[in-house]
Design an enzyme around this catalytic site. Structure first.
Site, mmCIF file in Angstrom:
data_model
loop_
_atom_site.group_PDB
_atom_site.id
_atom_site.type_symbol
_atom_site.label_atom_id
_atom_site.label_comp_id
_atom_site.label_asym_id
_atom_site.label_seq_id
_atom_site.Cartn_x
_atom_site.Cartn_y
_atom_site.Cartn_z
ATOM 1 N N ASN A 9 -5.447 -11.575 -0.286
ATOM 2 C CA ASN A 9 -4.597 -11.377 0.893
ATOM 3 C C ASN A 9 -5.056 -10.087 1.559
ATOM 4 O O ASN A 9 -4.769 -9.003 1.062
ATOM 5 C CB ASN A 9 -3.134 -11.290 0.447
ATOM 6 C CG ASN A 9 -2.208 -10.958 1.603
ATOM 7 O OD1 ASN A 9 -2.615 -10.952 2.769
ATOM 8 N ND2 ASN A 9 -0.951 -10.673 1.281
ATOM 9 N N LYS A 11 -4.121 -8.812 4.206
ATOM 10 C CA LYS A 11 -3.052 -8.136 4.980
ATOM 11 C C LYS A 11 -3.621 -7.703 6.334
ATOM 12 O O LYS A 11 -4.470 -8.395 6.887
ATOM 13 C CB LYS A 11 -2.433 -6.992 4.168
ATOM 14 C CG LYS A 11 -2.000 -7.469 2.775
ATOM 15 C CD LYS A 11 -1.166 -6.487 2.013
ATOM 16 C CE LYS A 11 -0.816 -7.069 0.648
ATOM 17 N NZ LYS A 11 0.058 -6.200 -0.142
ATOM 18 N N HIS A 97 5.778 -13.717 1.895
ATOM 19 C CA HIS A 97 5.323 -12.481 1.244
ATOM 20 C C HIS A 97 6.447 -11.441 1.332
ATOM 21 O O HIS A 97 7.168 -11.380 2.323
ATOM 22 C CB HIS A 97 4.049 -11.958 1.916
ATOM 23 C CG HIS A 97 3.403 -10.879 1.127
ATOM 24 N ND1 HIS A 97 3.842 -9.577 1.155
ATOM 25 C CD2 HIS A 97 2.371 -10.902 0.240
ATOM 26 C CE1 HIS A 97 3.101 -8.854 0.324
ATOM 27 N NE2 HIS A 97 2.201 -9.636 -0.239
ATOM 28 N N GLU A 99 6.398 -8.438 2.022
ATOM 29 C CA GLU A 99 6.322 -7.573 3.209
ATOM 30 C C GLU A 99 6.924 -8.279 4.424
ATOM 31 O O GLU A 99 7.532 -7.636 5.289
ATOM 32 C CB GLU A 99 4.861 -7.166 3.451
ATOM 33 C CG GLU A 99 4.399 -6.167 2.386
ATOM 34 C CD GLU A 99 2.921 -6.226 2.040
ATOM 35 O OE1 GLU A 99 2.137 -6.804 2.803
ATOM 36 O OE2 GLU A 99 2.565 -5.697 0.972
ATOM 37 N N GLU A 169 5.178 -12.069 -7.210
ATOM 38 C CA GLU A 169 4.707 -10.718 -6.908
ATOM 39 C C GLU A 169 5.879 -9.740 -6.991
ATOM 40 O O GLU A 169 6.646 -9.597 -6.027
ATOM 41 C CB GLU A 169 4.134 -10.663 -5.482
ATOM 42 C CG GLU A 169 2.947 -11.570 -5.259
ATOM 43 C CD GLU A 169 2.093 -11.095 -4.080
ATOM 44 O OE1 GLU A 169 0.899 -10.902 -4.292
ATOM 45 O OE2 GLU A 169 2.630 -10.891 -2.973
ATOM 46 N N GLY A 175 0.707 -2.763 -4.364
ATOM 47 C CA GLY A 175 0.097 -1.591 -3.726
ATOM 48 C C GLY A 175 0.470 -0.278 -4.383
ATOM 49 O O GLY A 175 0.215 0.790 -3.844
ATOM 50 N N SER A 214 -1.099 -5.248 -7.743
ATOM 51 C CA SER A 214 -2.047 -4.307 -8.350
ATOM 52 C C SER A 214 -2.999 -4.945 -9.355
ATOM 53 O O SER A 214 -3.369 -4.319 -10.356
ATOM 54 C CB SER A 214 -1.302 -3.117 -8.978
ATOM 55 O OG SER A 214 -0.606 -2.398 -7.973
HETATM 56 P P1 13P Z 1 -1.955 -5.343 -4.183
HETATM 57 O O1 13P Z 1 -2.938 -6.168 -4.970
HETATM 58 O O2 13P Z 1 -2.594 -4.414 -3.205
HETATM 59 O O3 13P Z 1 -0.941 -4.701 -5.069
HETATM 60 O O4 13P Z 1 -1.131 -6.385 -3.276
HETATM 61 C C1 13P Z 1 -0.616 -7.538 -3.845
HETATM 62 C C2 13P Z 1 -0.162 -8.418 -2.757
HETATM 63 O O5 13P Z 1 0.791 -8.117 -2.064
HETATM 64 C C3 13P Z 1 -0.910 -9.655 -2.506
HETATM 65 O O6 13P Z 1 -0.222 -10.490 -1.644
#
Ligand code: 13P
Length: 251
Positions: A9, A11, A97, A99, A169, A175, A214
């Protein structure tokens, strides 16, 4: 046998030139190094989807969008619809997601509508779920995440659910560099599969459940070893080709 899937992803990262380099490198490395039938997906920003589809054409790498509207068309300035994604032959779309849930206030009910319209347009939804640190510390995390599935997926028929990929997740691991332990990931995945089985029976065994939060080349193998962990949804580490493909190879 359920599919093993590693999805990146991206982002809101990379300009066009950087995106081209990353996609091309991943395609080449996957061609040379990935001999298994693991499904590799890159979920790029919308503006790069067309180019990414061309770059990956004929390769083992699949493309996904990061979101879609719950509406088919109309006066929704700035939105992208599932029929639009279908029209350019995008196979996957991330839905729900954390976010999007947090910054764009997406609700379980709205996400149910997004899952519906994705499936109606033959897109494979990668449906995200996961709890905050506060919810985990309250001890309510299993019920919370199971309820996300109930409210956004349990209206589906078995034929529809079969097409959905789930990504667990935990928000506190996204992150932050703080991944869930392999035990915590496996434990939640097992609960989610049991929850799916409570409604869909044996079909639960066929649903791929990915872990995200992560995941890095150094911890992927341990996390993916869980018997209910069928791959990963990778954020930061998918922005660098070598690390991403190493994660794919560790499955
Ligand atoms: P990270 O791997 O940067 O922690 O992000 C995970 C994520 O949100 C994938 O959709």
């Amino acid at each position: 046998m359920r599919k093993k899937i590693v999805a990146g992803n991206w982002k809101m990262n990379k300009d066009l030139q950087e995106a081209n380099i990353l996609a091309s490198e991943v395609v080449n490395m996957v061609k040379d190094e990935v001999m298994t039938d693991t499904v590799v997906v890159m979920c790029t920003p919308y503006v790069y989807l067309n180019k990414a589809l061309k770059l990956t054409d004929g390769s083992k790498v699949q493309i996904g969008a990061q979101n879609c509207s719950e509406h088919a068309s109309g006066a929704y300035t700035g939105e992208i619809s599932a029929p639009m994604l279908k029209s350019i032959d995008v196979p996957y779309v991330i839905i729900g997601h954390s976010e999007r849930r947090e910054y764009f206030s997406e609700t379980n009910e709205q996400l149910a509508a997004k899952v519906n319209i994705a499936l109606e347009n033959e897109l494979i939804p990668i449906f995200c779920c996961g709890e905050s640190l506060e919810t985990r510390e309250s001890g309510n995390h299993f019920d919370f995440v199971c309820n996300q599935l109930t409210e956004s997926l349990f209206h589906l028929s078995a034929e529809e659910l079969e097409k959905v990929v789930i990504a667990y997740e935990p928000i506190w691991a996204i992150g932050t560099g703080k991944t869930a332990s392999a035990e915590q990931a496996q434990e939640m995945h097992e609960k989610l599969r049991a929850h799916l089985a409570s409604k869909y029976g044996d079909l639960a065994e066929e649903i791929s459940i990915l872990y995200g939060g992560s995941v890095k080349p150094g911890n992927a193998e341990e996390i993916f070893a869980g018997k209910d962990v069928d791959g990963g949804l990778i954020g930061g580490a998918s922005l660098e080709s070598r690390g991403f493909v190493d994660i794919v190879k560790s499955i």
